[in-house]
Design a protein around this motif. Structure first.
Motif, mmCIF file in Angstrom:
data_model
loop_
_atom_site.group_PDB
_atom_site.id
_atom_site.type_symbol
_atom_site.label_atom_id
_atom_site.label_comp_id
_atom_site.label_asym_id
_atom_site.label_seq_id
_atom_site.Cartn_x
_atom_site.Cartn_y
_atom_site.Cartn_z
ATOM 1 N N GLN A 191 5.869 -2.299 14.313
ATOM 2 C CA GLN A 191 6.622 -1.128 14.763
ATOM 3 C C GLN A 191 7.996 -1.058 14.082
ATOM 4 O O GLN A 191 8.445 0.018 13.662
ATOM 5 N N LYS A 192 8.633 -2.202 13.949
ATOM 6 C CA LYS A 192 9.940 -2.259 13.297
ATOM 7 C C LYS A 192 9.820 -1.962 11.809
ATOM 8 O O LYS A 192 10.653 -1.252 11.230
ATOM 9 N N GLU A 193 8.788 -2.505 11.165
ATOM 10 C CA GLU A 193 8.598 -2.314 9.724
ATOM 11 C C GLU A 193 8.376 -0.840 9.374
ATOM 12 O O GLU A 193 8.913 -0.337 8.383
ATOM 13 N N LEU A 194 7.605 -0.111 10.190
ATOM 14 C CA LEU A 194 7.262 1.275 9.887
ATOM 15 C C LEU A 194 8.197 2.283 10.560
ATOM 16 O O LEU A 194 8.149 3.479 10.246
ATOM 17 N N GLY A 195 9.034 1.809 11.483
ATOM 18 C CA GLY A 195 10.007 2.685 12.122
ATOM 19 C C GLY A 195 9.400 3.767 12.981
ATOM 20 O O GLY A 195 9.954 4.864 13.105
ATOM 21 N N LEU A 210 4.206 6.618 -0.888
ATOM 22 C CA LEU A 210 4.485 7.196 0.426
ATOM 23 C C LEU A 210 5.720 6.548 1.033
ATOM 24 O O LEU A 210 5.946 5.338 0.867
ATOM 25 N N GLN A 211 6.503 7.353 1.742
ATOM 26 C CA GLN A 211 7.646 6.835 2.474
ATOM 27 C C GLN A 211 7.249 6.541 3.920
ATOM 28 O O GLN A 211 6.307 7.139 4.452
ATOM 29 N N LYS A 212 7.976 5.642 4.539
ATOM 30 C CA LYS A 212 7.635 5.265 5.908
ATOM 31 C C LYS A 212 7.687 6.449 6.860
ATOM 32 O O LYS A 212 6.883 6.546 7.799
ATOM 33 N N ASP A 213 8.641 7.387 6.623
ATOM 34 C CA ASP A 213 8.758 8.520 7.540
ATOM 35 C C ASP A 213 7.637 9.548 7.378
ATOM 36 O O ASP A 213 7.559 10.527 8.123
ATOM 37 N N ILE A 250 0.825 -1.209 0.000
ATOM 38 C CA ILE A 250 0.000 0.000 0.000
ATOM 39 C C ILE A 250 0.861 1.261 0.000
ATOM 40 O O ILE A 250 0.529 2.259 -0.649
ATOM 41 N N LEU A 251 1.984 1.244 0.708
ATOM 42 C CA LEU A 251 2.880 2.403 0.712
ATOM 43 C C LEU A 251 3.476 2.626 -0.675
ATOM 44 O O LEU A 251 3.602 3.774 -1.142
ATOM 45 N N ALA A 252 3.811 1.536 -1.345
ATOM 46 C CA ALA A 252 4.356 1.651 -2.699
ATOM 47 C C ALA A 252 3.291 2.171 -3.666
ATOM 48 O O ALA A 252 3.574 3.034 -4.517
ATOM 49 N N ASP A 253 2.070 1.675 -3.543
ATOM 50 C CA ASP A 253 0.997 2.103 -4.441
ATOM 51 C C ASP A 253 0.682 3.587 -4.289
ATOM 52 O O ASP A 253 0.321 4.264 -5.261
#
Length: 559
Positions: free
Chosen positions: A532-536, A507-510, A501-504
């Protein structure tokens, strides 16, 4: 300031006046009228209290206006409802001077607001006719069989092991889907109740090319016993399962609040639901006599529950909704003025907490001859049931009783320990999953048990009495390492939709400001750590019970 009356003259202070002689003809002295009296002498009487009524009404009305301005809402009339795959919740706004105090209605059975989305039909094999649901209000209830023939919630869940063919669950997984859908095929492999295609002659186009559940249920089509045709099974649509659950939630609400004012609801649905799934969901509420006043998407309701629409500096929110039946990931955008929009949704329609239970169940079946244990029980039960069915066809009326009811009545030990069946292994798998969550760092071992048939004795059993006498306890154990091995692929699948979904959305995680965890599966420590680790992110929004978050949010937007 209260005025004091003048001091009364005491009788003893009065002096007697001298008695004067009067003539026989007395002369009356005419009282002098005051100027004020002369001015208003021709006016109508004031009317006393009657004249004050309009003023009193005005004061009361003005008081209600003031109370409304202060936020006082009186009795709750609208509920927020999350009709979930595994659990359902109903919440209301508490009457108060401040808007936003939400109360989720508990089930008196265990004082928990988390109600299992499970129904179980009582089989009236004596041929009692089906009662028709009726209501004198504008909200008509359309449930057949009558809700008095159906157990819902915690008590129904307890019957999954003892009455696996009477008890329906995970209906939302196949809601609005066609019979050939992969989700239907997967559910059929995990449950013991029958899943069949809908009848083509059904006039409601919503139901055609869909699925139904078939359960044992003796009933007459006529109004009285012996009238019409006698049936031994009943076909139920997935949305009808939802109707019984909604009816149960509304009854809990009525009994808890002590009034029947709540007749409508703000409901929440998955963001990925198509038009047909949305329509049959609303149909489920309508048949339960509930008016749907607003439909929210579940991720929006979750964000509103945490008040993130009003939090400064929040632009993008991820709602990670991992429930019992599905995984739904949504990205929300908060615009100026606090408007929340769903930018996009992704997920896995066939991944939920139930799949973790199934993974444990399958591992147990492969361990220590588990498949053989289950097959021995299943073979003997089928043989005894077939024999009883043949006796019934031969005219033995005593054999007309429901077999599962007879089994429970004949084997009292089953009230405490379930048979070793496919259904009970899934129930045991859920218990083991919950038990092992207490060991986030590993090293845990949990134990459960079920009742099986000793190897080599299955061919000697021909009656229920023989069957009950032959039952023996089968001990089952599962460790943390076995659990992580069994669910390793499920862990990997749980992060794929987040990345997608972030790629689509480019959007960046930050750019993600907040992450809201929703659904009972997010209670698993491993899932929280992974997300939590995946999204930082520094923290996750978890302080509201993840099972009630959606209903809580739905109740918070009640007008």
């Amino acid at each position: 300031m209260r005025q004091r009356r003048s001091k009364r003259t005491k009788q003893k202070d009065l002096k007697a006046a001298p008695i004067q002689q009067r003539s026989s003809t007395s002369i009356k002295k005419k009282k002098k009228k005051s100027d004020l009296y002369k001015k208003h002498e021709s006016d109508n009487a004031s009317g006393g209290l009657t004249a004050m009524i309009p003023s009193l009404i005005g004061l009361v009305f003005f008081g209600f206006i003031i109370m409304g301005k202060m936020g006082f809402r009186g009795r709750a009339t609208v509920a927020g409802i999350d009709l979930g795959t595994t659990n359902s919740v109903v919440c209301v706004q508490k009457p108060s001077k401040t808007v936003g105090e939400i109360e989720c209605i508990p089930d008196p059975v265990n004082n928990s607001p988390i109600i299992p989305s499970v129904i179980s039909f009582l089989d009236h094999s004596d041929g009692n006719p089906k009662k028709k649901s009726s209501s004198s209000s504008k909200n008509q209830i359309s449930l057949d069989p009558h809700p008095s023939h159906v157990i819902v919630g915690h008590e129904a869940k307890l019957r999954i092991d003892s009455h696996p063919h009477h008890t329906l669950y995970h209906a939302k997984r196949v809601l609005g889907r066609s019979y050939g859908d992969d989700a239907v095929n997967e559910l059929r492999e995990e449950v013991e109740f029958d899943i069949i295609p809908t009848e083509k002659e059904d006039e409601n186009e919503l139901n055609n090319d869909g699925v139904m559940f078939r359960v044992p249920h003796h009933h007459w089509t006529g109004a009285t016993v012996g009238e019409g045709q006698h049936h031994s099974t009943l076909s139920i649509l997935p949305q009808q399962v939802g109707s019984y659950i909604v009816n149960h939630l509304m009854n809990l609400t009525k009994n808890y609040l002590g009034h029947e004012n709540v007749k409508s609801a703000v409901i929440a649905i998955p963001a990925k639901f198509n038009q047909k799934q949305r329509r049959v969901t609303i149909e489920a509420f309508k048949n339960a006599g509930v008016t749907v006043t607003r439909v929210l998407e579940e991720p929006t309701a979750a964000a509103l529950a945490y008040g993130l629409d009003k939090k400064d500096g929040v632009n993008h929110i991820i709602v990670y909704d991992f429930g019992g039946g599905t995984l739904d990931i949504s990205v929300l955008h908060v615009s100026d003025g606090g408007y929340v929009d769903v930018m996009g949704s992704d997920g896995d329609d066939r991944l939920g907490g139930a799949d973790f239970d199934a993974a444990v169940a399958h591992a147990l079946l492969e361990k220590d001859g588990g498949n053989e244990v289950v097959n021995r029980v299943s073979d003997v039960v089928k043989r005894i049931e077939k024999k009883r069915s043949e006796q019934q066809h031969d005219g033995d009326d005593e054999m007309d009783d429901d077999f599962e009811e007879m089994l429970v009545a004949s084997c009292p030990v089953l009230e405490k320990t379930p048979l070793c069946t496919l259904s009970s292994y899934h129930t045991i798998g859920e218990k083991m999953k919950i038990g092992l969550s207490a060991y986030p760092d590993g090293g845990g071992v949990v134990k459960e048990s079920c009742l099986g048939i000793p190897k080599g004795k299955q061919n000697d059993i021909s009656t229920l009495g023989d069957f009950c006498s032959a039952l023996e306890l089968v001990q089952l154990s599962f460790s943390s390492s076995e659990y992580h091995s069994a669910v390793a692929d499920l862990y990997k699948r749980s992060l794929i939709p987040v990345r997608r979904i972030l790629a689509d959305l480019n959007l960046q995680k930050d750019e993600i400001d907040e992450v809201v965890m929703v659904g009972g599966t997010t209670r698993m420590p491993q899932i929280r750590v992974m997300v939590q680790k995946e999204l930082g992110v520094q923290s996750l929004n978890t302080h509201i019970d993840p099972d009630i978050t959606v209903a809580y949010g739905a109740a918070s937007v009640i007008d």
